[in-house]
Scaffold this motif. Structure first.
Motif, PDB file in Angstrom:
ATOM      1  N   ASP A 374     -70.880 -61.293  11.444  1.00  0.00           N
ATOM      2  CA  ASP A 374     -71.507 -62.324  10.816  1.00  0.00           C
ATOM      3  C   ASP A 374     -71.141 -63.829  11.031  1.00  0.00           C
ATOM      4  O   ASP A 374     -71.259 -64.713  10.313  1.00  0.00           O
ATOM      5  CB  ASP A 374     -70.896 -62.283   9.194  1.00  0.00           C
ATOM      6  CG  ASP A 374     -71.519 -60.773   8.643  1.00  0.00           C
ATOM      7  OD1 ASP A 374     -72.567 -60.658   9.083  1.00  0.00           O
ATOM      8  OD2 ASP A 374     -71.013 -60.355   7.696  1.00  0.00           O
ATOM      9  N   LYS A 375     -70.554 -63.879  12.436  1.00  0.00           N
ATOM     10  CA  LYS A 375     -70.261 -65.425  12.761  1.00  0.00           C
ATOM     11  C   LYS A 375     -70.918 -65.652  14.246  1.00  0.00           C
ATOM     12  O   LYS A 375     -70.879 -64.593  14.807  1.00  0.00           O
ATOM     13  CB  LYS A 375     -68.717 -65.394  13.168  1.00  0.00           C
ATOM     14  CG  LYS A 375     -67.854 -65.204  11.825  1.00  0.00           C
ATOM     15  CD  LYS A 375     -67.739 -66.416  10.750  1.00  0.00           C
ATOM     16  CE  LYS A 375     -66.883 -66.725   9.784  1.00  0.00           C
ATOM     17  NZ  LYS A 375     -67.107 -67.814   8.959  1.00  0.00           N
ATOM     18  N   PRO A 376     -71.371 -66.658  14.145  1.00  0.00           N
ATOM     19  CA  PRO A 376     -72.361 -66.816  15.387  1.00  0.00           C
ATOM     20  C   PRO A 376     -71.399 -66.688  16.651  1.00  0.00           C
ATOM     21  O   PRO A 376     -70.223 -67.447  16.920  1.00  0.00           O
ATOM     22  CB  PRO A 376     -72.651 -68.384  15.156  1.00  0.00           C
ATOM     23  CG  PRO A 376     -72.757 -68.539  13.870  1.00  0.00           C
ATOM     24  CD  PRO A 376     -71.542 -67.902  13.182  1.00  0.00           C
ATOM     25  N   SER A 377     -71.833 -66.236  17.744  1.00  0.00           N
ATOM     26  CA  SER A 377     -71.425 -66.043  19.081  1.00  0.00           C
ATOM     27  C   SER A 377     -72.843 -66.615  20.199  1.00  0.00           C
ATOM     28  O   SER A 377     -73.604 -66.158  20.073  1.00  0.00           O
ATOM     29  CB  SER A 377     -70.955 -64.591  19.485  1.00  0.00           C
ATOM     30  OG  SER A 377     -70.899 -64.587  20.874  1.00  0.00           O
ATOM     31  N   LEU A 378     -72.303 -67.505  20.566  1.00  0.00           N
ATOM     32  CA  LEU A 378     -73.390 -68.255  21.627  1.00  0.00           C
ATOM     33  C   LEU A 378     -73.053 -68.029  22.851  1.00  0.00           C
ATOM     34  O   LEU A 378     -71.920 -67.848  23.426  1.00  0.00           O
ATOM     35  CB  LEU A 378     -73.010 -69.897  21.350  1.00  0.00           C
ATOM     36  CG  LEU A 378     -74.080 -70.616  22.263  1.00  0.00           C
ATOM     37  CD1 LEU A 378     -75.530 -70.578  21.445  1.00  0.00           C
ATOM     38  CD2 LEU A 378     -73.602 -72.130  22.388  1.00  0.00           C
ATOM     39  N   ARG A 379     -74.206 -67.414  23.518  1.00  0.00           N
ATOM     40  CA  ARG A 379     -74.076 -66.812  24.824  1.00  0.00           C
ATOM     41  C   ARG A 379     -75.121 -67.128  25.653  1.00  0.00           C
ATOM     42  O   ARG A 379     -76.195 -67.183  25.291  1.00  0.00           O
ATOM     43  CB  ARG A 379     -74.115 -65.257  24.608  1.00  0.00           C
ATOM     44  CG  ARG A 379     -73.052 -64.808  23.638  1.00  0.00           C
ATOM     45  CD  ARG A 379     -72.965 -63.198  23.468  1.00  0.00           C
ATOM     46  NE  ARG A 379     -71.730 -62.750  22.757  1.00  0.00           N
ATOM     47  CZ  ARG A 379     -71.051 -61.445  22.907  1.00  0.00           C
ATOM     48  NH1 ARG A 379     -71.975 -60.557  23.571  1.00  0.00           N
ATOM     49  NH2 ARG A 379     -69.910 -61.238  22.609  1.00  0.00           N
ATOM     50  N   THR A 380     -74.973 -67.273  27.064  1.00  0.00           N
ATOM     51  CA  THR A 380     -75.913 -67.392  28.060  1.00  0.00           C
ATOM     52  C   THR A 380     -76.277 -66.129  28.796  1.00  0.00           C
ATOM     53  O   THR A 380     -77.106 -66.137  29.671  1.00  0.00           O
ATOM     54  CB  THR A 380     -75.241 -68.019  29.171  1.00  0.00           C
ATOM     55  OG1 THR A 380     -74.343 -67.000  30.220  1.00  0.00           O
ATOM     56  CG2 THR A 380     -74.558 -69.334  28.957  1.00  0.00           C
ATOM     57  N   PHE A 381     -76.493 -65.101  27.881  1.00  0.00           N
ATOM     58  CA  PHE A 381     -76.808 -63.822  28.356  1.00  0.00           C
ATOM     59  C   PHE A 381     -78.509 -63.331  28.129  1.00  0.00           C
ATOM     60  O   PHE A 381     -78.982 -64.542  27.851  1.00  0.00           O
ATOM     61  CB  PHE A 381     -76.289 -62.544  27.343  1.00  0.00           C
ATOM     62  CG  PHE A 381     -74.635 -62.448  27.601  1.00  0.00           C
ATOM     63  CD1 PHE A 381     -74.038 -63.305  28.539  1.00  0.00           C
ATOM     64  CD2 PHE A 381     -74.171 -61.769  26.630  1.00  0.00           C
ATOM     65  CE1 PHE A 381     -72.491 -63.453  28.604  1.00  0.00           C
ATOM     66  CE2 PHE A 381     -72.655 -61.794  26.974  1.00  0.00           C
ATOM     67  CZ  PHE A 381     -71.951 -62.515  27.874  1.00  0.00           C
ATOM     68  N   ASN A 382     -79.118 -62.418  28.327  1.00  0.00           N
ATOM     69  CA  ASN A 382     -80.450 -62.188  28.235  1.00  0.00           C
ATOM     70  C   ASN A 382     -80.951 -61.542  26.778  1.00  0.00           C
ATOM     71  O   ASN A 382     -82.028 -61.498  26.670  1.00  0.00           O
ATOM     72  CB  ASN A 382     -80.798 -61.473  29.529  1.00  0.00           C
ATOM     73  CG  ASN A 382     -79.912 -60.338  30.093  1.00  0.00           C
ATOM     74  OD1 ASN A 382     -79.411 -59.658  29.086  1.00  0.00           O
ATOM     75  ND2 ASN A 382     -79.812 -59.899  31.126  1.00  0.00           N
TER      76      ASN A 382
END
Length: 653
Positions: A374-382
């Protein structure tokens, strides 16, 4: 005078097994294959099914096996897989890239992909190689095994969407924002059956790794692939990789006609973010600015090039990562790891507090770095499908390296254009092109391979082979699921679930576990049944485990509003009929379903077949090509090949 051709048709035409075939959208075409890409997560099934075909060696000019997914080795299952794959490669003439050497898609554009080639890979993101003027597409492991055995690759001819790029990207706007803009327009279904072909004056400004980012994620629209022309950027890339002799210029002819055309003005593009839980849920970064993040992940099979990591490192020279934020960085290959180490980029990232990971898929497929729920994870993934990160209640956002870097510094989603004084990128050092030849094994001569024994541990179990379809289908509705169900819901990501992907019976225990923990036991108790679904059933990964697991459980038909391209083909290949459920029809879990005359309908070429669901008559679509019907009537693609119903083809070089 011949008609002017787009790049896509220039790539497909010389590979057609039947040169007289017209490239009409939706028509069955069979092409010869130059290169095959395989990775370990799908590779064990690809290998075991290749062995079931009974051939003596690969029949394509090049096949490479990359171990980049299941490398955590929480017990001996992963290493059993690795030893099987290495010995399989030695026996059949496949090159082998060992664990830790890098992610398949980055290595492939560094070492193997070339302009004009046709590549089929047992990974949906094989499309990455389209950056080099290559037709590269993903498929299920069985279709890849069949292609590798010399039977060509069959697909419905795609329509071609011309994407004109004009202008230049502005400050802190990146190629990732181009593909996010495409996802904003098309969503995760709009590209089904299409190739995105890029042209226009804006193309020349994009690096090869920038183009690779776009091609990698084009598959998230449902597309068959994406293609860039082979131009001076391509020549420079190949020269830097020591492969200048492989350059061939490939451009669309003047006046080339596309099935559809769109325009993206790079001058006006802004940073974008895909919010949970879909790559198609795209909004401008400004709409999310200030959203707290507890984790930022850079890298994986997209955005882990030198250029991407140097961009993040430059931003982080402002200062350390914000307190309370975990930053991870994954280089795409050993070559990139070596380059950032020698250029100073690695030191910049260390100094800022980044956790440096080895060059593997890692957190992109839930292997480590699972975020807090429930916490935002910011990723450069696809992809940011629910639970893909390894946390069932995840909140994953997708963005560019610039947006990731700015957000890591501030602790909240941040428009990178607000940081106006980024230091310049450290210049890249000359890549060490010898690393790949040093660590990727060569293909052994056939005379040396006959006595090699393929090592198969007890974790490796041959997949089920379907019995012939029944004349009439009668079953119970096992489950009803919604739109955009991913193959990750059927064969989940993560270290524990993926460790048993070489054993379908064990893999099937995880099917729909996130949606319905009782599904597996209910299916076993009933001895099979049918699945009812909404639109875009089976989006995402090419993992055919999502088709083999239901086959193991006795399921021979799916009813869905629409299907994702690769999963639909995987269902057919293993002998499961993908039926189309009309918009007005519905079904409930536990209802009886019957499809009398199913086999006759397949034989006759009927477009519909009438079913009864809970006693209600429902017309179901049978939108299948002649080739697909032939496979289903044989029971499966393996049976189809064994019966001699597809002839071997000659690969091109």
């Amino acid at each position: 005078m011949s008609r002017p051709l787009c790049v896509t048709h220039k790539l497909l035409t010389p590979h057609l097994v039947d040169p007289a075939t017209e490239l009409e959208p939706g028509r069955d075409i069979t092409v010869g294959v130059d290169q095959v890409l395989i990775e370990d997560a799908t590779g064990t099934m690809t290998g075991m099914q290749f062995e079931m075909l009974g051939v003596d060696e690969i029949a394509v000019p090049l096949a490479v096996m990359y171990v980049d997914h299941n490398v955590l080795q929480i017990d001996d299952k992963n290493m059993q897989d690795h030893r099987y794959l290495r010995s399989f490669c030695e026996r059949y003439g496949v090159r082998f890239s060992p664990p830790g050497h890098g992610i398949s898609h980055y290595i492939h554009i560094e070492r193997f992909a070339r302009p004009g080639a046709l590549i089929v890979g047992a990974d949906s993101h094989t499309t990455t190689s389209g950056a080099l003027g290559t037709f590269a597409t993903g498929a299920g492991g069985l279709e890849v095994a069949v292609a590798m055995a010399g039977y060509g690759f069959e697909l419905p001819c795609p329509r071609v969407i011309g994407v004109e790029l004009t202008g230049r990207l502005g400050y802190a706007v990146e190629p990732k924002d181009i593909i996010l803009e495409l996802l904003h327009r098309y969503g995760v279904r709009g590209g089904v059956g299409a190739v995105f072909e890029f042209y226009g004056d804006g193309v020349a400004s994009l690096s090869i790794t920038g183009r690779a980012t776009i091609c990698n994620m084009a598959v998230e629209t449902g597309a068959t692939t994406a293609v860039f022309p082979s131009d001076e950027r391509t020549r420079a890339w190949l020269d830097a990789q020591g492969r200048a002799d492989e350059y061939v210029a490939i451009q669309a002819d003047p006046g080339a006609v596309y099935d559809e055309q769109i325009h993206i003005d790079l001058d006006t593009l802004e940073p974008l973010v895909a919010a949970p839980h879909s790559p198609g849920n795209v909004v401008p970064v400004g709409e999310l600015a200030g959203t707290e993040v507890v984790q930022v992940c850079v890298g994986s099979s997209v955005n882990s090039s030198y250029e991407d990591l140097a961009t993040v490192a430059a931003a982080l020279r402002h200062g350390p990562v914000a307190a309370g934020v975990q930053l991870t960085v994954t280089p795409g290959s050993r070559q990139i790891l070596d380059t950032i180490a020698r250029s100073g980029v690695y030191q910049d990232l260390l100094d800022a507090g980044a956790r440096m990971l080895e060059p593997i898929c890692g957190p992109c497929v839930g292997i480590g770095q699972a975020p807090v729920k429930d916490k935002p994870s910011l990723r450069t993934f696809n992809r940011n499908f629910p639970g893909r990160s390894g946390t069932a209640e995840d909140q994953v956002y997708l963005c560019s390296p610039s947006t990731a870097a700015a957000s890591a510094l501030t602790g909240a989603i941040t428009d990178p254009r607000t940081l106006l004084d980024w230091p310049s990128l450290r210049p890249a050092v000359v890549p060490n092109t010898e690393l790949h030849d040093r660590h990727i094994t060569p293909a052994w001569p056939l005379a040396q391979r006959h006595d090699i024994e393929v090592e198969r541990g007890d974790n490796l179990v041959s997949p089920p082979l379907a019995a012939p379809l029944p004349a009439d289908l009668a079953a119970e509705v096992l489950i009803v699921v919604g739109d955009d169900i991913s193959t990750g819901d059927m064969a989940p990501d993560g270290a524990i679930a993926m460790s048993v992907w070489s054993n379908i019976a064990e893999c099937a225990r995880f099917m729909f576990r996130r949606l319905d923990p009782d599904f597996h036991d209910r299916a076993q108790r009933l001895g099979g049944g049918v699945i009812v679904a909404g639109h875009n059933y089976g989006q995402g990964s090419s993992r055919e485990h999502a088709a083999l697991a239901p086959l193991h459980l006795g399921i021979r038909a799916i009813l869905a509003r629409s299907y994702a391209r690769i999963h639909r083909r995987n269902l057919i290949a293993v002998g499961i009929v993908p039926l189309l459920l009309p918009a007005e029809a519905h079904a409930e879990q536990g209802e009886d379903l019957s499809v009398p005359g199913l086999l006759d309908a397949l034989r006759s070429g009927a477009a519909t077949v009438t079913a009864r669901i809970g006693g209600r008559p429902v017309p179901l679509g049978l939108q299948l090509t002649a080739g697909e019907r032939a496979v289903l009537l044989s029971g499966s693609l393996i049976s189809h090949i064994r019966e001699g119903r597809r002839r071997p083809v000659h690969a091109t070089v």
